[in-house]
Design a protein around this motif. Structure first.
Motif, PDB file in Angstrom:
ATOM      1  N   MET A   2       0.838  -1.198   0.000  1.00  9.02           N
ATOM      2  CA  MET A   2       0.000   0.000   0.000  1.00  9.02           C
ATOM      3  C   MET A   2       0.879   1.257   0.000  1.00  9.02           C
ATOM      4  SD  MET A   2      -3.004  -0.920  -0.481  1.00  9.02           S
ATOM      5  CE  MET A   2      -3.641   0.760  -0.440  1.00  9.02           C
ATOM      6  N   LYS A   3       2.013   1.210   0.712  1.00  9.98           N
ATOM      7  CA  LYS A   3       2.968   2.326   0.645  1.00  9.98           C
ATOM      8  C   LYS A   3       3.512   2.452  -0.773  1.00  9.98           C
ATOM      9  CE  LYS A   3       4.565   1.959   5.437  1.00  9.98           C
ATOM     10  NZ  LYS A   3       5.725   1.600   6.311  1.00  9.98           N
ATOM     11  N   TYR A   4       3.779   1.317  -1.379  1.00 12.71           N
ATOM     12  CA  TYR A   4       4.299   1.259  -2.745  1.00 12.71           C
ATOM     13  C   TYR A   4       3.303   1.901  -3.719  1.00 12.71           C
ATOM     14  CZ  TYR A   4       6.380  -1.208  -6.840  1.00 12.71           C
ATOM     15  OH  TYR A   4       6.962  -1.541  -8.031  1.00 12.71           O
ATOM     16  N   ILE A   5       2.029   1.603  -3.548  1.00 13.77           N
ATOM     17  CA  ILE A   5       0.991   2.183  -4.401  1.00 13.77           C
ATOM     18  C   ILE A   5       0.915   3.699  -4.209  1.00 13.77           C
ATOM     19  CG2 ILE A   5      -1.515   2.346  -4.751  1.00 13.77           C
ATOM     20  CD1 ILE A   5      -1.623  -0.705  -4.198  1.00 13.77           C
ATOM     21  N   LYS A   6       0.918   4.138  -2.952  1.00 13.39           N
ATOM     22  CA  LYS A   6       0.765   5.558  -2.661  1.00 13.39           C
ATOM     23  C   LYS A   6       1.982   6.379  -3.085  1.00 13.39           C
ATOM     24  CE  LYS A   6      -2.479   4.849   1.141  1.00 13.39           C
ATOM     25  NZ  LYS A   6      -2.707   4.895   2.599  1.00 13.39           N
ATOM     26  N   GLU A   7       3.181   5.809  -2.928  1.00 14.70           N
ATOM     27  CA  GLU A   7       4.404   6.564  -3.214  1.00 14.70           C
ATOM     28  C   GLU A   7       4.880   6.429  -4.654  1.00 14.70           C
ATOM     29  OE1 GLU A   7       7.558   6.169  -0.314  1.00 14.70           O
ATOM     30  OE2 GLU A   7       6.102   5.702   1.265  1.00 14.70           O
ATOM     31  N   LYS A   8       4.659   5.260  -5.267  1.00 16.45           N
ATOM     32  CA  LYS A   8       5.210   5.036  -6.603  1.00 16.45           C
ATOM     33  C   LYS A   8       4.193   4.510  -7.620  1.00 16.45           C
ATOM     34  CE  LYS A   8       9.353   3.435  -7.088  1.00 16.45           C
ATOM     35  NZ  LYS A   8       9.973   4.672  -7.641  1.00 16.45           N
ATOM     36  N   GLY A   9       2.962   4.302  -7.186  1.00 15.04           N
ATOM     37  CA  GLY A   9       1.952   3.819  -8.117  1.00 15.04           C
ATOM     38  C   GLY A   9       1.806   2.318  -8.169  1.00 15.04           C
ATOM     39  N   GLY A  10       2.708   1.580  -7.483  1.00 15.94           N
ATOM     40  CA  GLY A  10       2.599   0.131  -7.425  1.00 15.94           C
ATOM     41  C   GLY A  10       3.243  -0.579  -8.607  1.00 15.94           C
ATOM     42  N   ILE A  11       3.127  -1.904  -8.603  1.00 17.13           N
ATOM     43  CA  ILE A  11       3.787  -2.720  -9.615  1.00 17.13           C
ATOM     44  C   ILE A  11       3.249  -2.449 -11.017  1.00 17.13           C
ATOM     45  CG2 ILE A  11       2.197  -4.665  -9.243  1.00 17.13           C
ATOM     46  CD1 ILE A  11       5.964  -4.818 -10.225  1.00 17.13           C
ATOM     47  N   MET A  12       1.954  -2.170 -11.155  1.00 20.89           N
ATOM     48  CA  MET A  12       1.405  -1.912 -12.479  1.00 20.89           C
ATOM     49  C   MET A  12       1.955  -0.613 -13.064  1.00 20.89           C
ATOM     50  SD  MET A  12      -0.186  -4.625 -12.898  1.00 20.89           S
ATOM     51  CE  MET A  12      -0.808  -4.265 -14.544  1.00 20.89           C
ATOM     52  N   SER A  13       2.210   0.363 -12.209  1.00 17.89           N
ATOM     53  CA  SER A  13       2.811   1.612 -12.661  1.00 17.89           C
ATOM     54  C   SER A  13       4.238   1.367 -13.149  1.00 17.89           C
ATOM     55  CB  SER A  13       2.810   2.637 -11.525  1.00 17.89           C
ATOM     56  OG  SER A  13       3.430   3.843 -11.938  1.00 17.89           O
ATOM     57  N   PHE A  14       4.980   0.515 -12.438  1.00 15.28           N
ATOM     58  CA  PHE A  14       6.343   0.151 -12.843  1.00 15.28           C
ATOM     59  C   PHE A  14       6.333  -0.517 -14.218  1.00 15.28           C
ATOM     60  CE2 PHE A  14       9.306  -3.575 -12.784  1.00 15.28           C
ATOM     61  CZ  PHE A  14      10.458  -2.881 -13.128  1.00 15.28           C
ATOM     62  N   LEU A  15       5.437  -1.480 -14.413  1.00 19.44           N
ATOM     63  CA  LEU A  15       5.363  -2.196 -15.684  1.00 19.44           C
ATOM     64  C   LEU A  15       4.942  -1.257 -16.823  1.00 19.44           C
ATOM     65  CD1 LEU A  15       3.663  -5.502 -14.468  1.00 19.44           C
ATOM     66  CD2 LEU A  15       6.089  -5.127 -14.971  1.00 19.44           C
ATOM     67  N   LYS A  16       3.999  -0.358 -16.532  1.00 17.27           N
ATOM     68  CA  LYS A  16       3.560   0.603 -17.542  1.00 17.27           C
ATOM     69  C   LYS A  16       4.695   1.545 -17.933  1.00 17.27           C
ATOM     70  CE  LYS A  16       0.129   4.215 -18.444  1.00 17.27           C
ATOM     71  NZ  LYS A  16      -0.993   5.025 -17.882  1.00 17.27           N
ATOM     72  N   SER A  17       5.455   1.990 -16.932  1.00 19.41           N
ATOM     73  CA  SER A  17       6.594   2.881 -17.208  1.00 19.41           C
ATOM     74  C   SER A  17       7.609   2.191 -18.108  1.00 19.41           C
ATOM     75  CB  SER A  17       7.264   3.310 -15.902  1.00 19.41           C
ATOM     76  OG  SER A  17       6.399   4.093 -15.118  1.00 19.41           O
ATOM     77  N   GLY A  18       7.844   0.897 -17.859  1.00 14.89           N
ATOM     78  CA  GLY A  18       8.768   0.137 -18.695  1.00 14.89           C
ATOM     79  C   GLY A  18       8.303   0.079 -20.136  1.00 14.89           C
ATOM     80  N   GLN A  19       6.995  -0.081 -20.345  1.00  8.80           N
ATOM     81  CA  GLN A  19       6.458  -0.113 -21.708  1.00  8.80           C
ATOM     82  C   GLN A  19       6.591   1.250 -22.389  1.00  8.80           C
ATOM     83  OE1 GLN A  19       2.424  -1.494 -21.112  1.00  8.80           O
ATOM     84  NE2 GLN A  19       3.000  -3.619 -21.522  1.00  8.80           N
ATOM     85  N   GLU A  20       6.341   2.317 -21.629  1.00  9.95           N
ATOM     86  CA  GLU A  20       6.413   3.656 -22.205  1.00  9.95           C
ATOM     87  C   GLU A  20       7.837   4.016 -22.612  1.00  9.95           C
ATOM     88  OE1 GLU A  20       4.681   5.953 -19.091  1.00  9.95           O
ATOM     89  OE2 GLU A  20       2.616   5.610 -19.773  1.00  9.95           O
ATOM     90  N   LEU A  21       8.827   3.484 -21.900  1.00 12.35           N
ATOM     91  CA  LEU A  21      10.226   3.760 -22.242  1.00 12.35           C
ATOM     92  C   LEU A  21      10.605   3.186 -23.599  1.00 12.35           C
ATOM     93  CD1 LEU A  21      12.060   3.146 -18.832  1.00 12.35           C
ATOM     94  CD2 LEU A  21      11.589   5.338 -19.937  1.00 12.35           C
TER      95      LEU A  21
END
Length: 218
Positions: A123-142
């Motif tokens: 939940m901290k991960y979601i609030k501070e960095k958007g969570g695992i799905m945000s990480f995966l999405k960022s990788g795709q956008e790169l």
């Protein structure tokens, strides 16, 4: 002989049932936006009939409870209410309680209970960095970057995730930290493998590409 084999069969089945591990989640959703919550364990590599998507009906007060059979020590759980979703890891034999507000299910969820450390971290991960799905999405956008730029950017993204895990390592089960770092590194390697094709899709603005230029593999 037949009796012995039959008895052995009963013992084996009984032993499997006794050894089967689970995660128990009990919760309450205040001001729910739907009459149910969906909980899915997406980690299990074993085919277990009971290990399936669960549509759990909320009672009149917004409460629910579910037992999730597991076959792994750490399990990736997806919970959905309305159009809001949270992704978190939970240990085998966890007994968790969660309270959330319906319209803000993805950011308001608060975990407590036995082995709560992983859900609290996520939940901290979601609030501070958007969570695992945000990480995966960022990788795709790169993948819109050219090869050399992409390599540096994906390395930086992976290192940021690893630093975040290290920052919270003291609050997590000791064996989880290296496990999670390997998951992040694997996601980075997977993104690299997919990069040539994804980069070309982005350039051509279509998923229907005929070939991938050699330059994309540089």
């Amino acid at each position: 002989m037949r009796k012995t084999a039959f008895t052995l069969g009963i013992l084996l089945v009984s032993g499997w049932a006794m050894a089967q591990k689970k995660i128990n989640i009990t919760g309450k959703i205040s001001d729910p936006v739907d009459d149910k919550i969906i909980v899915v364990n997406v980690t299990s590599t074993d085919v277990i009939a009971e290990n399936k998507q669960e549509h759990i009906k909320l009672d009149s007060t917004g409460r629910f409870t579910v037992d999730i059979p597991v076959s792994e020590k750490f399990n990736w759980i997806i919970a959905v209410h309305g159009n809001k979703r949270i992704d978190f890891m939970a240990e085998e034999n966890s007994r968790l309680t969660v309270n959330a507000t319906g319209a803000y299910f993805d950011t308001s969820a608060q975990f407590d209970g036995k082995k709560k450390e992983l859900p609290v971290f996520f939940m901290k991960y979601i609030k501070e960095k958007g969570g695992i799905m945000s990480f995966l999405k960022s990788g795709q956008e790169l993948a819109s970057l050219e090869p050399l730029e992409y390599e540096k950017a994906i390395d930086s993204l992976v290192q940021e995730e690893i630093k975040f895990a290290d920052k919270h390592a003291a609050t997590l089960p000791k064996s989880f930290v290296p496990y999670w770092k390997e998951n992040i590194r694997f996601a980075g390697y997977d993104a690299r493998l997919n990069y040539p094709a994804v980069h070309e899709m982005i350039k051509q603005r279509t998923r229907n590409i005929q070939e991938v230029p050699a330059a994309n593999y540089a």
